[in-house]
Design a protein around this motif. Structure first.
Motif, PDB file in Angstrom:
ATOM      1  N   ARG A 151      -0.663   4.580   5.891  1.00 41.49           N
ATOM      2  CA  ARG A 151       0.549   5.732   6.537  1.00 41.49           C
ATOM      3  C   ARG A 151       0.505   6.656   6.759  1.00 41.49           C
ATOM      4  N   GLU A 152      -0.442   7.227   8.003  1.00 45.71           N
ATOM      5  CA  GLU A 152      -0.305   8.575   8.406  1.00 45.71           C
ATOM      6  C   GLU A 152       1.006   9.089   8.971  1.00 45.71           C
ATOM      7  N   GLY A 153       2.051   9.728   8.699  1.00 42.21           N
ATOM      8  CA  GLY A 153       3.332  10.662   9.755  1.00 42.21           C
ATOM      9  C   GLY A 153       4.185   9.300   9.076  1.00 42.21           C
ATOM     10  N   ARG A 179       6.196   8.309   5.251  1.00 45.30           N
ATOM     11  CA  ARG A 179       6.966   9.581   3.966  1.00 45.30           C
ATOM     12  C   ARG A 179       6.022   8.852   2.448  1.00 45.30           C
ATOM     13  N   CYS A 180       5.469   9.948   2.094  1.00 48.09           N
ATOM     14  CA  CYS A 180       5.283   9.437   0.110  1.00 48.09           C
ATOM     15  C   CYS A 180       6.275   8.721  -0.246  1.00 48.09           C
ATOM     16  N   VAL A 181       5.692   7.743  -1.337  1.00 47.21           N
ATOM     17  CA  VAL A 181       7.132   6.988  -1.736  1.00 47.21           C
ATOM     18  C   VAL A 181       7.175   7.710  -3.187  1.00 47.21           C
ATOM     19  N   GLN A 182       6.325   9.183  -3.306  1.00 41.07           N
ATOM     20  CA  GLN A 182       6.481   9.581  -4.335  1.00 41.07           C
ATOM     21  C   GLN A 182       7.288  11.010  -4.525  1.00 41.07           C
ATOM     22  N   CYS A 183       6.723  11.753  -3.490  1.00 35.91           N
ATOM     23  CA  CYS A 183       7.511  13.352  -3.219  1.00 35.91           C
ATOM     24  C   CYS A 183       8.026  13.241  -2.208  1.00 35.91           C
ATOM     25  N   ASN A 184       8.712  11.711  -1.054  1.00 35.55           N
ATOM     26  CA  ASN A 184       9.012  11.815   0.275  1.00 35.55           C
ATOM     27  C   ASN A 184       8.068  12.806   1.125  1.00 35.55           C
ATOM     28  N   GLY A 185       7.083  13.432   0.244  1.00 39.57           N
ATOM     29  CA  GLY A 185       6.223  14.432   2.353  1.00 39.57           C
ATOM     30  C   GLY A 185       5.285  13.407   3.216  1.00 39.57           C
ATOM     31  N   VAL A 186       4.494  13.927   3.675  1.00 40.39           N
ATOM     32  CA  VAL A 186       4.316  13.511   4.644  1.00 40.39           C
ATOM     33  C   VAL A 186       2.790  12.729   4.401  1.00 40.39           C
ATOM     34  N   ILE A 187       2.308  11.792   4.995  1.00 41.75           N
ATOM     35  CA  ILE A 187       0.686  11.148   4.559  1.00 41.75           C
ATOM     36  C   ILE A 187       0.109  11.595   5.587  1.00 41.75           C
ATOM     37  N   ASP A 188      -0.506  11.970   5.401  1.00 40.32           N
ATOM     38  CA  ASP A 188      -1.675  12.733   6.455  1.00 40.32           C
ATOM     39  C   ASP A 188      -3.279  11.498   6.156  1.00 40.32           C
ATOM     40  N   LYS A 189      -3.875  12.044   7.216  1.00 43.24           N
ATOM     41  CA  LYS A 189      -5.134  11.668   7.349  1.00 43.24           C
ATOM     42  C   LYS A 189      -6.281  12.728   7.803  1.00 43.24           C
ATOM     43  N   VAL A 190      -7.134  12.083   7.098  1.00 42.81           N
ATOM     44  CA  VAL A 190      -8.513  12.912   7.120  1.00 42.81           C
ATOM     45  C   VAL A 190      -9.967  12.049   7.698  1.00 42.81           C
ATOM     46  N   LEU A 249       1.381  -1.413  -0.224  1.00 42.86           N
ATOM     47  CA  LEU A 249       0.075   0.443   0.004  1.00 42.86           C
ATOM     48  C   LEU A 249       0.939   1.666   0.294  1.00 42.86           C
ATOM     49  N   GLN A 250       0.205   2.547  -0.917  1.00 36.97           N
ATOM     50  CA  GLN A 250       0.912   3.580  -0.915  1.00 36.97           C
ATOM     51  C   GLN A 250       0.836   4.075   0.008  1.00 36.97           C
ATOM     52  N   ARG A 256     -15.111   7.791   8.129  1.00 42.34           N
ATOM     53  CA  ARG A 256     -14.110   6.955   7.554  1.00 42.34           C
ATOM     54  C   ARG A 256     -13.153   7.616   7.476  1.00 42.34           C
ATOM     55  N   ARG A 257     -11.560   7.074   7.557  1.00 45.80           N
ATOM     56  CA  ARG A 257     -10.426   7.345   7.436  1.00 45.80           C
ATOM     57  C   ARG A 257      -9.712   7.155   6.740  1.00 45.80           C
ATOM     58  N   ALA A 258      -9.287   8.176   5.514  1.00 46.78           N
ATOM     59  CA  ALA A 258      -8.796   8.387   4.689  1.00 46.78           C
ATOM     60  C   ALA A 258      -7.999   9.252   4.479  1.00 46.78           C
TER      61      ALA A 258
END
Length: 269
Positions: A237-239, A241-252, A232-233, A257-259
């Protein structure tokens, strides 16, 4: 909860093991997971053969040689394993269906079930589901037109089983990430190009995940090294690193439902 890729993986694996083999024993360890009492279910299934296993949405539909159906919904936390008794000495299966010395173990920890139904009854349950993305009738044009009459958040649309069958929380987030769309995007605001991108992303993610055995790491047999291979990308994976941009995965949270998403890679269009 197992979704289309996991259930498609089970469909293939189960079909390789049990088709046309007579059922020799049924054991129900939790009565509320079946629609008949355990003894009756065992009697009804004795010497019956499974001739075809169908996946429809998040259901597995076992076609029996007497015309009846075993309809299985694994629900949250559910999974299936196959082997001999000694392979799973500490198993906690709610339902066990044996074919000689080998058994299908149905792990149904919450509200999952195995129901014996007539063909009409099973059809009525499955008729409530929307189209499969693999349906030949669900082409690009039909998908675009379908989305354009919907309203609300993208994730809410993707997990709506009466619209599109088989997608749940994890793959809704993975599809949104691949399409570079925020899960909170209002579908009524999407331009045609974005909807077409979403369509291609759905086909890509679901096919790749199914071919990789899904993302739930519960081997079907002791020798199974394939099930659960899909990585899973963004989901859960909140917190990280993004596999594409190395940014941080967030959650809402959207409608309860969590997204999970990447705020850099994903946008409103």
């Amino acid at each position: 909860m197992p979704e289309m890729p996991e259930l498609e993986n089970y469909r293939k694996l189960i079909s390789e093991k049990i088709l046309d083999a007579p059922i020799t024993n049924v054991k129900v360890n939790k009565e509320n997971t079946v629609n008949l009492d355990g003894d009756t279910l065992a009697s009804e299934l004795e010497n019956i053969k499974v001739i075809f296993v169908e996946r429809r949405g998040k259901f597995l539909n076992f076609h029996l040689d007497n015309g009846r159906r075993l309809l299985v919904n694994l629900m949250v936390g559910g999974y299936i394993q196959y082997g001999k008794q000694e392979d799973y000495p500490d198993h906690n299966a709610q339902v066990e269906i044996s074919f000689g010395e080998f058994t299908l173990y149905f792990m149904l920890p919450r509200s999952g079930y195995v129901h014996l139904l007539c063909a009409k009854e099973a059809g009525e349950v499955l008729s409530q589901l929307g189209r499969e993305l693999s349906d030949r009738r669900m082409g690009m044009d039909r998908f675009v037109n379908m989305v354009k009459v919907r309203r609300g958040a993208l994730k809410t649309l993707l997990v709506n089983q009466s619209v599109i069958a088989g997608i749940g929380n994890r793959y809704a987030d993975e599809i949104s990430f691949e399409a570079k769309l925020l899960p909170s995007t209002k579908v009524q605001d999407l331009e045609t190009e974005a909807i077409e991108r979403l369509y291609h992303s759905m086909k890509l993610i679901l096919n790749q995940a199914a071919e990789s055995g899904g993302s739930i790491n519960k081997p079907f047999t002791n020798e199974d090294l394939h099930t659960g291979s899909y990585k899973l990308q963004v989901y859960d994976r909140e917190g990280e690193r993004c596999v594409q941009c190395n940014g941080v995965i967030d959650k809402v949270e959207l409608n309860g439902r969590r997204a999970f998403f990447c705020p850099t890679c994903q946008h409103e269009q």
